[in-house]
Design an enzyme around this catalytic site. Structure first.
Site, PDB file in Angstrom:
ATOM      1  N   GLY A 133       1.471   7.372   6.128  1.00 32.48           N
ATOM      2  CA  GLY A 133       0.434   7.710   5.166  1.00 32.48           C
ATOM      3  C   GLY A 133       0.718   9.027   4.472  1.00 32.48           C
ATOM      4  NE  ARG A 137       2.933  12.097  10.215  1.00 34.47           N
ATOM      5  CZ  ARG A 137       1.653  11.845  10.484  1.00 34.47           C
ATOM      6  NH1 ARG A 137       1.216  10.595  10.470  1.00 34.47           N
ATOM      7  NH2 ARG A 137       0.819  12.813  10.755  1.00 34.47           N
ATOM      8  NE  ARG A 151      -1.322   8.220  -9.937  1.00 40.35           N
ATOM      9  CZ  ARG A 151      -2.598   8.179 -10.314  1.00 40.35           C
ATOM     10  NH1 ARG A 151      -3.546   8.657  -9.509  1.00 40.35           N
ATOM     11  NH2 ARG A 151      -2.944   7.640 -11.457  1.00 40.35           N
ATOM     12  NE  ARG A 177      -0.891   2.789   9.480  1.00 42.92           N
ATOM     13  CZ  ARG A 177      -0.908   4.105   9.428  1.00 42.92           C
ATOM     14  NH1 ARG A 177      -0.024   4.758   8.691  1.00 42.92           N
ATOM     15  NH2 ARG A 177      -1.779   4.804  10.137  1.00 42.92           N
ATOM     16  CB  SER A 232      -1.597   9.506  13.610  1.00 39.75           C
ATOM     17  OG  SER A 232      -2.326   9.650  12.401  1.00 39.75           O
ATOM     18  CG  ASP A 240      -7.548  11.057  16.995  1.00 41.03           C
ATOM     19  OD1 ASP A 240      -8.543  10.314  17.028  1.00 41.03           O
ATOM     20  OD2 ASP A 240      -6.688  10.969  16.101  1.00 41.03           O
ATOM     21  NE  ARG A 251      -2.484  15.568  14.790  1.00 44.68           N
ATOM     22  CZ  ARG A 251      -3.525  14.860  14.407  1.00 44.68           C
ATOM     23  NH1 ARG A 251      -3.381  13.946  13.467  1.00 44.68           N
ATOM     24  NH2 ARG A 251      -4.703  15.039  14.956  1.00 44.68           N
TER      25      ARG A 251
END
Length: 234
Positions: free
Chosen positions: A20, A24, A43, A87, A90, A204, A217
């Site tokens: 996402g 990353r 963008r 995909r 997290s 989480d 992370r």
């Protein structure tokens, strides 16, 4: 070029990993790919193409949520010929036995609604992962020192949900984790005849309140990326 992706023809590989977060995507490309080249900056949604063990791979950010994800996945499939979409991202853990830093390989992805709901209407499609990718990811995970879970996840269309009753039913029905993109990925892959998988790191936990500090992370996401790459080219 498309409206949202500025890559030229031939710059997108048939295998695309989709985190996402665009940064990353940059981290994963710089860490795991050889000769990674930035092919999209439109963008600020960064995309990179390089090679992994001689295989061409694109790592393209998708943004947060199924509407954003759907835009990029549709254009990658229809305009650039992507055939395998994985995909990497997290998720929040839901079950007591699912811990922080664990990896979840999503067999199915349930949802309340997706961008495809308007097309499907009353049809309650049960989107699932590609079996070859799923089994290869499970095999790849078995060689790593990381606790891995395989099963159903939930793709939410909101981040700040206020439905404790829904959380209770997800736990009751064995949902392993919650994220915001995989259900639309699996539906689009089924529609266009592509391979799809979601490999997720638990950052989480919705039941215990535990959370992985932001500075840890990226270091914890390496196993997830390597599992995805190995599955794609098994």
């Amino acid at each position: 070029m498309t409206i949202h992706i500025g890559a030229k023809p031939g710059q997108i590989a048939e295998t695309v990993l989709m985190p996402g977060d665009p940064y990353r995507a940059k981290w994963a490309a710089q860490t795991f790919l050889d000769n990674a080249e930035c092919v999209n900056e439109v963008r600020g949604m960064l995309g990179f193409t390089g090679t992994w063990k001689g295989n061409r791979v694109t790592i393209q950010g998708s943004g947060m949520g199924m509407p954003s994800f759907s835009i990029y996945a549709n254009e990658l499939i229809r305009d650039y010929g992507a055939k395998t979409l994985i995909r990497i991202g997290s998720c929040g853990g839901m079950q007591p036995h699912v811990g922080i830093r664990d990896v979840i390989i999503a067999m199915t992805a349930s949802s309340v609604s997706t961008p495809s709901s308007a097309i499907l209407k009353e049809f309650n499609l049960a989107p699932c992962a590609d079996w070859d990718l799923l089994s290869a990811a499970v095999s790849a995970a078995a060689t790593r020192d990381v606790k891995t879970h395989v099963g159903g996840i939930y793709s939410s269309d909101v981040f700040y949900a206020e439905r404790p009753d829904l959380d209770e039913q997800m736990v009751r029905h064995g949902i392993l984790g919650v994220e915001m993109e995989a259900a639309e990925l699996y539906i689009l892959a089924a529609r266009h005849g592509c391979r799809a998988l979601a490999v997720l790191t638990v950052s989480d936990h919705l039941q215990t309140g535990e959370a992985l500090p932001s500075d840890q992370r990226e270091r914890s996401f390496g196993d997830m990326v390597e599992i995805a790459l190995e599955a794609a080219f098994a």
